[in-house]
Enzyme design. Structure first.
Site, short mmCIF file in Angstrom:
data_model
loop_
_atom_site.label_atom_id
_atom_site.label_comp_id
_atom_site.label_asym_id
_atom_site.label_seq_id
_atom_site.Cartn_x
_atom_site.Cartn_y
_atom_site.Cartn_z
N PHE A 46 0.82 -1.21 0.00
CA PHE A 46 0.00 0.00 0.00
C PHE A 46 0.85 1.26 0.00
O PHE A 46 1.87 1.34 0.70
CB PHE A 46 -0.87 0.06 1.26
CG PHE A 46 -1.97 -0.95 1.33
CD1 PHE A 46 -3.20 -0.71 0.74
CD2 PHE A 46 -1.79 -2.14 2.01
CE1 PHE A 46 -4.23 -1.64 0.82
CE2 PHE A 46 -2.80 -3.09 2.10
CZ PHE A 46 -4.03 -2.83 1.50
N ASP A 47 0.40 2.26 -0.73
CA ASP A 47 0.82 3.63 -0.50
C ASP A 47 0.22 4.05 0.85
O ASP A 47 -0.67 3.37 1.38
CB ASP A 47 0.30 4.52 -1.64
CG ASP A 47 0.51 5.98 -1.38
OD1 ASP A 47 1.64 6.39 -1.08
OD2 ASP A 47 -0.49 6.74 -1.44
N LEU A 48 0.68 5.17 1.39
CA LEU A 48 0.17 5.62 2.70
C LEU A 48 -0.78 6.81 2.57
O LEU A 48 -1.98 6.68 2.77
CB LEU A 48 1.34 5.96 3.62
CG LEU A 48 0.95 6.44 5.02
CD1 LEU A 48 0.29 5.31 5.81
CD2 LEU A 48 2.17 6.97 5.76
N ASP A 49 -0.22 7.99 2.24
CA ASP A 49 -1.04 9.21 2.19
C ASP A 49 -2.05 9.13 1.06
O ASP A 49 -1.70 8.92 -0.10
CB ASP A 49 -0.15 10.43 1.99
CG ASP A 49 0.72 10.73 3.20
OD1 ASP A 49 0.36 10.30 4.30
OD2 ASP A 49 1.75 11.41 3.04
N VAL A 64 -1.44 -0.88 -4.19
CA VAL A 64 -2.63 -0.03 -4.10
C VAL A 64 -2.20 1.40 -3.82
O VAL A 64 -1.48 1.66 -2.84
CB VAL A 64 -3.57 -0.52 -2.98
CG1 VAL A 64 -4.85 0.33 -2.96
CG2 VAL A 64 -3.91 -1.99 -3.16
#
Length: 217
Positions: free
Chosen positions: A10-13, A165
């Protein structure tokens, strides 16, 4: 499992955490303090998803000014972080479903490792993930594929088995370049057309749709 997906990165922000208000407020404060002027919001947010060092070159040609912009941004961001960051409604149900299914998870973000970990810890999310790859953990940065490929290596899996994602075009470009199936997170900061232009493998309107891409009901 369907589509041969065995793990999720996953990306975070804009993907796990709603940091739009945090980032925008910090940018507004920083350019006013350092440059003494305002910059339109759409320009401030145009490259969110890339490392801060990259973004700040859009607002300064001089190295000393660039360094000061980064310093003030990080200082201000740390002060207002807990008041402005939120978790998306679909994040915890999504992670719970994946955890219950035994799916390995990681975070690959353009944020530095320490503030990324702080964001996850703010909502007790850190325990879901095997690792964080931050911008200071790998020499390449999104949209280059290196950080995502590194995340796959940490999982010990081929990139084709790792879904990435993210909510930005830089995320999808990086994931595709690494050879991963990619999922565009429409609940994040970028419009659908910007994400579709990068040809993601999947498009998700909500985080709870992510497990449905490959877990049997």
């Amino acid at each position: 499992m369907r589509n041969d997906i065995q793990a999720v990165l996953f990306d975070l922000d804009g993907t796990l955490l709603d940091t739009y208000d945090l980032i925008l407020e910090t940018f507004r404060y920083t350019v006013r303090k350092v440059l003494g002027r305002s910059i339109p919001d759409e320009l401030l947010m145009a490259k969110v998803g890339q490392p801060l060092n990259t973004q700040m070159w859009d607002f300064a040609a001089d190295a000393a000014v660039h360094e000061e912009l980064c310093r003030v941004y990080r200082e201000r961001n740390a002060v207002v972080h807990d008041d402005l960051v939120r978790v998306f409604p679909g994040t915890v149900p999504m992670l719970e479903r994946l955890k219950d299914a035994g799916v390995p998870l990681g975070v690959v973000t353009s944020k530095r490792h320490e503030p990324a970990a702080r964001g996850l810890a703010s909502f007790d999310l850190e325990g879901y993930f095997d690792f964080i790859v931050g911008s200071d953990d790998h020499p390449e940065h999104k949209p280059a594929p290196g950080p995502v490929a590194h995340g796959c290596d940490l999982l010990g899996l081929a990139s084709a088995a790792c879904l990435y994602v993210g909510d930005s075009p830089f995320d999808i470009h990086a994931g595709n370049g690494a050879g991963c199936p990619t999922a565009a997170a429409l609940w994040g900061m970028f419009p659908r057309e910007a994400l579709v232009a990068e040809r993601p493998s999947f498009i998700c309107a909500d985080g709870t749709e992510v497990p449905e891409l490959f877990l049997s009901s």
